[in-house]
Design a protein around this motif. Structure first.
Motif, PDB file in Angstrom:
ATOM      1  N   TRP A 187      47.665  86.609 -24.148  1.00 35.51           N
ATOM      2  CA  TRP A 187      47.216  85.421 -24.885  1.00 35.51           C
ATOM      3  C   TRP A 187      48.348  84.412 -25.001  1.00 35.51           C
ATOM      4  N   LEU A 188      49.556  84.880 -25.324  1.00 37.97           N
ATOM      5  CA  LEU A 188      50.697  83.962 -25.447  1.00 37.97           C
ATOM      6  C   LEU A 188      50.968  83.252 -24.124  1.00 37.97           C
ATOM      7  N   ALA A 189      50.913  84.011 -23.024  1.00 36.58           N
ATOM      8  CA  ALA A 189      51.137  83.393 -21.718  1.00 36.58           C
ATOM      9  C   ALA A 189      50.045  82.369 -21.415  1.00 36.58           C
ATOM     10  N   MET A 190      48.809  82.727 -21.699  1.00 34.42           N
ATOM     11  CA  MET A 190      47.687  81.818 -21.494  1.00 34.42           C
ATOM     12  C   MET A 190      47.832  80.572 -22.366  1.00 34.42           C
ATOM     13  N   HIS A 191      48.218  80.786 -23.613  1.00 36.09           N
ATOM     14  CA  HIS A 191      48.320  79.687 -24.573  1.00 36.09           C
ATOM     15  C   HIS A 191      49.376  78.679 -24.142  1.00 36.09           C
ATOM     16  N   GLN A 192      50.467  79.177 -23.539  1.00 34.22           N
ATOM     17  CA  GLN A 192      51.527  78.264 -23.133  1.00 34.22           C
ATOM     18  C   GLN A 192      51.079  77.287 -22.058  1.00 34.22           C
TER      19      GLN A 192
END
Length: 240
Positions: free
Chosen positions: A22-27
């Motif tokens: 999710w963090l990678a996607m959010h970035q």
């Protein structure tokens, strides 16, 4: 029925892999830095990944490459290792060497351990070849195969007694010796592997490996894997 000597165990895995995805996607679309962002809980992150990355066949799998899992695979025949190692992108292997691990063959040759602890034989039953032709593998045929493997193990032992090197002595042992290995996947490469090797026309033993991997991956990344099982597992879709 899966061979009782086939075994897969998790050695290590990224903690809360879906939050990491999710963090990678959010970035990708966030103006700020995700280092300063609190990811949602693991299950919620998984639901958001399915909704925004995977739903509708969009298949934006790049962010799934960040978490990783390492498995110890035991008892499978060499043919499985041979097939598995054709898939190298995002996958790393360390494999038991038949140059340094021949003592088990000597023990089988001496009758100290069961010959089937060292060599793999399919169970008695009905089988189909790649062209759809059916054939039977009966008890008598299997018994001949087991006895032949025992004699070849004894030939290996004889060569070793005469001072042959391990790599020379092993030339005549059966192809399907059991070979343990360690394999690491990122989440995307694990799904890629399952897409290619869980197909109905894949070799039975590597399908067994996939079937043992799935519940471990499901425990690790449940929302992503539940979506994958529903939409892709065993359906021979193009690998992500």
């Amino acid at each position: 029925m899966i061979d009782r000597r086939f075994y897969v165990k998790v050695l290590n895995a990224s903690f809360e892999p879906q939050r990491l995805v999710w963090l990678a996607m959010h970035q990708d679309y966030f103006e700020g830095a995700v280092a300063d962002v609190e990811a949602p809980p693991e299950n919620v992150a998984g639901e958001l990944i399915v909704k925004h990355l995977l739903a509708g066949g969009r298949g934006h799998y790049g962010p799934l490459e960040h978490p990783s899992i390492t498995l110890a695979v035991s008892g499978f025949p060499h043919c499985v290792m041979q097939q598995a190692r054709t898939h190298r992108v995002g996958i790393s292997f360390d494999v038991q060497s038949m140059r340094y691990t021949g003592q088990r063959i000597l023990r089988a040759a001496n009758g100290d351990i069961d010959i089937e602890d060292v060599f793999y034989f399919r169970g008695v039953g009905e089988y189909t070849d790649r062209k759809g032709n059916k054939y039977a593998y009966g008890k008598e045929c299997r018994a001949i195969d087991v006895d032949t493997a025992r004699k070849l193990a004894q030939l290996y032992a004889c060569k070793m007694q005469f001072g042959f090197s391990e790599e020379h002595a092993r030339a005549m042992i059966p192809f399907d010796f059991r070979q343990n290995f360690v394999v690491s996947f990122n989440l995307r490469s694990a799904l890629h592997f399952l897409d290619l090797r869980s197909k109905l026309d894949a070799q039975a033993e590597i399908v067994d490996l996939c079937n043992l991997m799935v519940p471990l991956l499901q425990d690790w990344a449940p929302e992503v894997m539940n979506d994958y099982i529903c939409k892709r597992l065993g359906k021979a879709r193009l690998a992500p």
